[in-house]
Design an enzyme around this catalytic site. Structure first.
Site, mmCIF file in Angstrom:
data_model
loop_
_atom_site.group_PDB
_atom_site.id
_atom_site.type_symbol
_atom_site.label_atom_id
_atom_site.label_comp_id
_atom_site.label_asym_id
_atom_site.label_seq_id
_atom_site.Cartn_x
_atom_site.Cartn_y
_atom_site.Cartn_z
ATOM 1 N N LEU A 1 23.231 95.020 9.348
ATOM 2 C CA LEU A 1 21.788 95.278 9.326
ATOM 3 C C LEU A 1 21.159 94.828 10.649
ATOM 4 O O LEU A 1 20.440 95.584 11.309
ATOM 5 C CB LEU A 1 21.160 94.519 8.136
ATOM 6 N N SER B 1 14.552 89.362 11.692
ATOM 7 C CA SER B 1 13.766 89.123 10.475
ATOM 8 C C SER B 1 13.009 90.376 10.034
ATOM 9 O O SER B 1 12.871 90.634 8.837
ATOM 10 C CB SER B 1 12.759 87.996 10.729
ATOM 11 N N ILE C 1 27.521 90.301 13.314
ATOM 12 C CA ILE C 1 28.035 90.834 12.045
ATOM 13 C C ILE C 1 29.259 90.020 11.613
ATOM 14 O O ILE C 1 30.298 90.017 12.297
ATOM 15 C CB ILE C 1 28.362 92.342 12.171
ATOM 16 N N ARG D 1 33.042 50.736 3.176
ATOM 17 C CA ARG D 1 32.551 50.138 4.430
ATOM 18 C C ARG D 1 31.698 48.899 4.129
ATOM 19 O O ARG D 1 30.728 48.985 3.366
ATOM 20 C CB ARG D 1 31.710 51.185 5.170
ATOM 21 N N GLU E 1 20.970 85.721 6.195
ATOM 22 C CA GLU E 1 20.459 86.328 4.947
ATOM 23 C C GLU E 1 18.979 86.007 4.769
ATOM 24 O O GLU E 1 18.502 85.784 3.655
ATOM 25 C CB GLU E 1 21.320 85.927 3.742
HETATM 26 C C1 LIG Z 1 26.572 83.252 12.095
HETATM 27 C C2 LIG Z 1 25.697 84.392 11.720
HETATM 28 C C3 LIG Z 1 26.173 85.345 10.839
HETATM 29 C C4 LIG Z 1 25.388 86.479 10.561
HETATM 30 N N1 LIG Z 1 25.909 87.469 9.766
HETATM 31 C C5 LIG Z 1 25.213 88.644 9.633
HETATM 32 C C6 LIG Z 1 25.793 89.760 8.979
HETATM 33 O O1 LIG Z 1 26.926 89.700 8.495
HETATM 34 N N2 LIG Z 1 25.085 90.914 8.920
HETATM 35 C C7 LIG Z 1 23.826 91.032 9.447
HETATM 36 O O2 LIG Z 1 23.240 92.113 9.358
HETATM 37 N N3 LIG Z 1 23.235 89.969 10.070
HETATM 38 C C8 LIG Z 1 23.905 88.797 10.187
HETATM 39 N N4 LIG Z 1 23.346 87.725 10.832
HETATM 40 C C9 LIG Z 1 22.002 87.878 11.382
HETATM 41 C C10 LIG Z 1 20.973 87.011 10.655
HETATM 42 O O3 LIG Z 1 20.710 87.516 9.382
HETATM 43 C C11 LIG Z 1 19.729 86.934 11.559
HETATM 44 O O4 LIG Z 1 20.089 86.111 12.674
HETATM 45 C C12 LIG Z 1 18.522 86.361 10.849
HETATM 46 O O5 LIG Z 1 18.057 87.251 9.852
HETATM 47 C C13 LIG Z 1 17.362 86.061 11.802
HETATM 48 O O6 LIG Z 1 17.131 87.121 12.673
HETATM 49 P P1 LIG Z 1 17.044 86.812 14.249
HETATM 50 O O7 LIG Z 1 18.238 86.011 14.606
HETATM 51 O O8 LIG Z 1 16.841 88.097 14.952
HETATM 52 O O9 LIG Z 1 15.798 85.894 14.415
HETATM 53 P P2 LIG Z 1 14.272 86.373 14.606
HETATM 54 O O10 LIG Z 1 13.916 87.375 13.560
HETATM 55 O O11 LIG Z 1 14.051 86.741 16.026
HETATM 56 O O12 LIG Z 1 13.502 85.027 14.262
HETATM 57 C C14 LIG Z 1 13.280 83.986 15.210
HETATM 58 C C15 LIG Z 1 12.350 82.969 14.560
HETATM 59 O O13 LIG Z 1 11.098 83.594 14.239
HETATM 60 C C16 LIG Z 1 10.815 83.392 12.859
HETATM 61 N N5 LIG Z 1 10.049 84.533 12.347
HETATM 62 C C17 LIG Z 1 10.345 85.858 12.451
HETATM 63 N N6 LIG Z 1 9.401 86.594 11.828
HETATM 64 C C18 LIG Z 1 8.498 85.723 11.312
HETATM 65 C C19 LIG Z 1 7.309 85.866 10.547
HETATM 66 N N7 LIG Z 1 6.854 87.056 10.144
HETATM 67 N N8 LIG Z 1 6.628 84.753 10.202
HETATM 68 C C20 LIG Z 1 7.090 83.526 10.572
HETATM 69 N N9 LIG Z 1 8.205 83.325 11.290
HETATM 70 C C21 LIG Z 1 8.902 84.414 11.652
HETATM 71 C C22 LIG Z 1 12.164 83.254 12.192
HETATM 72 O O14 LIG Z 1 12.071 82.589 10.941
HETATM 73 C C23 LIG Z 1 12.895 82.418 13.243
HETATM 74 O O15 LIG Z 1 12.532 81.084 13.081
HETATM 75 C C24 LIG Z 1 24.097 86.588 11.115
HETATM 76 C C25 LIG Z 1 23.608 85.589 11.956
HETATM 77 C C26 LIG Z 1 24.396 84.514 12.283
HETATM 78 C C27 LIG Z 1 23.863 83.485 13.242
#
Ligand SMILES: Cc1cc2nc3c(=O)[nH]c(=O)nc-3n(C[C@H](O)[C@H](O)[C@H](O)COP(=O)(O)OP(=O)(O)OC[C@H]3O[C@@H](n4cnc5c(N)ncnc54)[C@H](O)[C@@H]3O)c2cc1C
Length: 381
Positions: A124, A131, A156, A267, A362
């Protein structure tokens, strides 16, 4: 359908022993190698772990959500990367197919997924889409009997090993999630390539990588559900996945508590075991209370889901509370272990790093808060 109680008790007993006797001794090795030994993966297949959530008619164990959460709690008592080896097969990688697959799609893929003959991943997230997951930019354009798929998916889980991806891609011009469809994309289609595994903070042994689709011809019969249903399917998959992750968080918290009790009883400082110092007891009490609360929330939500209730809000609350809870429990564990908590040999600092991910994937904690608030406002309280 639930398993017979004796059968389920036997399964829990087997998983508990497998975790204690086979997985825990390998934790440091998995951390160092950033890989799960193949022999262990084979044992997981033999135990049926790849098919926990898949119906018996397709070769899985067909556990209810409540049963799956109980198993996930047991699996949480070791490094979470072990669970990830089959986690995508049980959860986000297979559930789109379970929820929206045609009988033909299910018959073709689910038996292989359930016995671990193939690994499946959920794609996804993208470089510019996290997000705000309804904003996917990967495109699938209909061209006769195929869709031509172009785009990049990021982070992913299990991408390096997967033979099948559930991919969310934009098929329509509608804004947001309404224009998104879901596809089953085999790894071996021309134009699919996988990036280098990322270097991560923790959960070594569970790998994530980019998946690149360069004009991939995906047969139209590989679409899951109707055009435009992909985002809804993905959200249903995550409703379930979040509860499973929350259960794993409970398991890790229980493991950390057991480690803390053992260490604090042994400990000695100021002439007695540190467990007899009330400020240590206060930390143990806080961790125990929060772990109990998370366990109750997870199991109550799972039972409600099994009874057919809409648990979107409760699953988000369980994931939010349990993932934040295990972060606090891990932090207290480092404190209770003192200097040893910071030293790799004791394993506490490893779990401290491992659990950080639960607040991010997730759906981040902020996204869970938004879901909880949205559903609470909708329900009127
Ligand atoms: C180890 C790992 C495994 C993963 N596995 C998968 C997978 O198998 N498949 C898959 O599809 N994805 C996967 N992901 C992706 C993961 O789901 C995303 O990293 C996560 O959803 C956050 O998206 P982002 O990293 O783009 O952060 P961003 O969306 O850029 O968020 C950055 C910050 O902004 C905040 N934020 C964003 N929007 C808002 C809002 N509206 N209000 C307040 N705060 C907000 C977030 O909470 C976060 O603190 C994985 C990620 C990791 C690190």
């Amino acid at each position: 359908m639930a398993l017979e109680p004796e059968l389920f008790d036997a399964l829990i007993d087997t998983v508990r022993r497998f975790v204690a006797e086979r997985l825990r001794p390998l934790e440091a090795e998995v951390e160092a190698a950033d890989a799960i030994p193949e022999a262990i993966v084979e044992e997981m297949k033999a135990l049926g772990l790849f098919g926990l959530s898949i119906a018996e008619e397709h070769g899985g164990l067909g556990l209810t959500m409540a049963e799956e959460c109980r198993v996930a709690i047991e699996l949480g008592r070791t490094t979470p990367a072990f669970r990830s080896a089959f986690g995508t097969n049980v959860g986000i990688g297979s559930q789109g197919l379970v929820i929206a697959g045609t009988p033909e799609q299910k018959a073709h893929w689910l038996p292989k997924i359930a016995r671990g003959a193939i690994i499946t991943s959920f794609a996804l997230t993208e470089p510019d889409v996290g997000s705000d997951s309804g904003a996917v930019k990967t495109r699938a354009v209909r061209d006769g009997d195929v869709y031509r798929l172009r785009g990049t998916k990021r982070y992913i889980t299990n991408a390096d090993k997967a033979q099948l991806f559930t991919v969310m891609a934009r098929t329509g011009e509608e804004a947001g999630g309404r224009g998104v469809s879901a596809f089953l994309v085999p790894r071996d289609l021309p134009g699919v390539s996988i990036g280098e595994p990322e270097k991560k903070m923790g959960q070594k042994g569970a790998r994530v990588a980019d998946v690149i689709f360069d004009d991939v011809a995906v047969p139209a019969e590989n679409r899951l559900g109707e055009e435009g249903e992909g985002f809804r399917i993905a959200m249903q998959v995550l409703d379930r996945g979040r509860l499973h992750i929350a259960a794993v968080c409970v398991g890790v918290a229980e493991r950390l508590l057991a480690d803390c009790v053992a260490y604090a009883s042994e400990r000695k400082q100021f002439g007695k075991p540190i467990a007899e110092h009330q400020l240590i007891q206060a930390m143990l009490a806080d961790s125990k209370t929060e772990a109990l609360a998370a366990r109750a929330l997870v199991l109550e939500t799972a039972a409600a889901k099994d009874s057919g209730a809409n648990t979107t809000m409760e699953a988000a609350a369980a994931k939010y509370f349990a993932s934040e809870m295990v972060g606090r429990v891990a932090d207290r564990a480092v404190q209770i272990f003192g200097g040893a908590g910071y030293i790799a040999d004791y394993g506490i600092e490893r779990l401290y790093r491992d659990v950080r991910l639960f607040r991010i994937y997730e759906g981040t904690s902020q996204i869970q808060q938004l879901i909880i608030a949205r559903e609470t406002l909708k329900r009127g309280g």
